[in-house]
Design an enzyme around this catalytic site. Sequence first.
Site, PDB file in Angstrom:
ATOM      1  N   SER A   1       0.806  -1.224   0.000  1.00 28.60           N
ATOM      2  CA  SER A   1       0.000   0.000   0.000  1.00 28.60           C
ATOM      3  C   SER A   1       0.839   1.275   0.000  1.00 28.60           C
ATOM      4  O   SER A   1       0.310   2.347  -0.314  1.00 28.60           O
ATOM      5  CB  SER A   1      -0.922   0.011   1.225  1.00 28.60           C
ATOM      6  OG  SER A   1      -1.790  -1.088   1.197  1.00 28.60           O
TER       7      SER A   1
ATOM      8  N   HIS B   1      -6.258 -10.752   3.781  1.00 30.96           N
ATOM      9  CA  HIS B   1      -5.029 -11.400   4.260  1.00 30.96           C
ATOM     10  C   HIS B   1      -5.369 -12.588   5.164  1.00 30.96           C
ATOM     11  O   HIS B   1      -4.652 -13.593   5.188  1.00 30.96           O
ATOM     12  CB  HIS B   1      -4.176 -10.410   5.050  1.00 30.96           C
ATOM     13  CG  HIS B   1      -3.320  -9.520   4.193  1.00 30.96           C
ATOM     14  ND1 HIS B   1      -2.459 -10.013   3.242  1.00 30.96           N
ATOM     15  CD2 HIS B   1      -3.172  -8.169   4.168  1.00 30.96           C
ATOM     16  CE1 HIS B   1      -1.824  -9.002   2.651  1.00 30.96           C
ATOM     17  NE2 HIS B   1      -2.248  -7.870   3.186  1.00 30.96           N
TER      18      HIS B   1
END
Lengths: 507, 257
Positions: free
Chosen positions: A118, A345
């Site tokens: 990110s 995740h």
Amino acid sequence: MKTLPHVLAALTAAVAAALVSQTANAAVLPDYQTQSSWFTAGADAVAAKVAQARNTGSTKNVILFVGDGMGVSTLTAARIYQGQAAGHTGEENRLSFETFPYSALSKTYSVNQQTPDSAPTMTAMVTGVKTEDGMLSVSSDSIRGNCLSSKGNELKTALELAEDLGKSTGIISTARLTHATPAATYAHTPERNWEADSNMTTEAINNGCHDIAYQLVMDAPGNGLEVALGGGRSYFLPNTVTDGEGATGRRADGNDLTAAWTENYSNAAYVWNQEQFDAVDTTTTDHLLGLFQSSHMQYEADRADDVGGEPSLAEMTSKAIDLLAKNDQGYFLMVEGGRIDHAHHAGNASRALQDTVALSDAVKAAMDKVDLSDTLIIVTADHSHTFTIAGYPARGNPILGLVHAPEDTTIAQDPTLANDGLPYTTLGYANGPGAKNGARADLSAVDTTDVEFLQQAQVPLSSETHAAEDVAIYATGPGAYLFQGSVEQNVIFHVMNQAAALGGTKY
Amino acid sequence: MTLSPAHTWRNLATLFKAGALFGLFSANAFAAVAAKADSPICPAATLNGSQHFGVQYQLSGAQHGTLQLLRRQAQTAYFNPGNGVGEWWNFSVAEHPSFIRVFAKQQRRIDYYMGDLRTLNIHVSQPEIESFAAAHLRSQLRHKGAGSCADSQVYEGDYQQVHYRLLWSDSLQLPLQLTTEHKGQIKQWQASKIMPAREVDMLLSRWQQFADTDYADIGDNETDPFLAQMINQGFIEHSEHAVYNSNGQPMSGQHIH
């Protein structure tokens, strides 16, 4: 200039063709085709596109929504999930931003990785420059984790440019405010994990780098951010302080940055629970800091069970706009659905989809507040995940369920079996904790729609990974038309810069 | 939280794949080794009702090892000094326990918050965690009378095809000795040392200083060698909740054997 007549002619022809298309089609197509609801809906969509005027003017306000890890498959599954929750088959549903008139595909790779994290992706979106993984708004000439190398390589962000123009600015995230996506808007650091001073290296401290939380409050651009709402409270509190929900601060430098916030700014407020948040009067508050968890905020699925109570992403967005809109110069607001990524995740599709719907609700809340003639709204993701929608389930088959094929006009009672003789879910992951060494689990008697269920995966990894395929960009408002086709992720900055005349570049 | 003994056993088993607590209650792979005849250490009367102490247990039988239970008010930790792996629960807010996995050799911690525990389907019972997972078991056994230590009771009986003999400390609310017999195979946990409060504080304080990572952030830190090992080589959370690799070995630490 030579091309103008040609362009005009082409446009005129296109408009004319669209306007008469239904009539023309009626002449050559059978009634059962042209009177099909699919046909008329499609024709209406094209007619609406033809009739739509481009808003090429400047925008006063920019709202950038980022769904962390919200790949295209996540959007598809979330729209079905939301539609089915409303009692429909689901596939025909649209998330709020899927009605936006303009869209593009965003290429997410970073300078050094095919599949990014990110940090470089958000850096690209808010600075116009791609960088390397783990770095926030510093160029790839920096070395990750090395403070000295980042000096002189700081990249100015859209939020900072907005501050320079006298606009109000805000950030909202369900992750920590010091996490990569929100941090890239206001901080410059060669290491995304330097969220508090206690996370930093001796080299970083000795060479004058500041931790991310410190930068948000003490190194803020312009007259400081007007709104900062999210998680990460412990990164703002000394390690000698226990917060209202029983967690300990983690700052070693003794700074209480929540206190500094209210001391540094006039008409400032700091809140940490729902009750305090609800009590904030935006007409009398000019700088609002809300830190609702010591770390990330709760998943949307768990939010109602929080100790202190947390506002929803939509509630935070709505209140932020009320506060920011007081500035006649306009505002820049970044809103992140930060926990979509975390649920993926964990291999937990249900929570990922619920957080995606929460982001959609936040976009809807913004659309209800703003005037789209002077506000550019962009919705995108930083990267994707290895999340798949597979098999041949019947229309309306529960998106979190086992694959059941269509059977005449209904859905087959028995699930479709794979070559191993076992049923399988529509949703799955290419890797992650849902994988097992050895034989796949038999899901025949498992409630795969349970919020705790972890989808099966192919490659066993303890944490499911990001994926590298393009993500979507949706936009509406002035300048939104600039999103077309397949673009590099850093183009997002340039559209904001162009539409809002932020001054970063002249086009 | 779901009160499930099976979950509790499995959770405690995160410390050892093939031995210790997991083996104690699965009771299916023990060598026929007679229980040690030594008597357990008896807690001092001053510990009566205390919530600030530690107990070191010695395992004898096919698996040999040491496990420390640390208690500080609402906090309970289990630590295997052999491989340096610990699990640290905090029930200060009982409905929202926090959980930390400790890797002492690497001086690292993984912190789990409520949402993380839920995504991993980890549900625990505070009484089970605080009682060496013996609270429910005790209720299934017959009371046989007073034990060899002051304020201790003996319980015995069969539960789920395993014969148990439990020496229970009323003052600590913990087992002092727990013997299992299954198909002629015997295994025994025995309190070998009462750890003073200062020793508990020292360990917990040390762990508090370790570099911590939120479980939710592991996936974003693939360049961290320690976390990359977790992502790629083990730490299988979903199916077994265990700190062990796919070969059944404790990760990054010596085996309990």
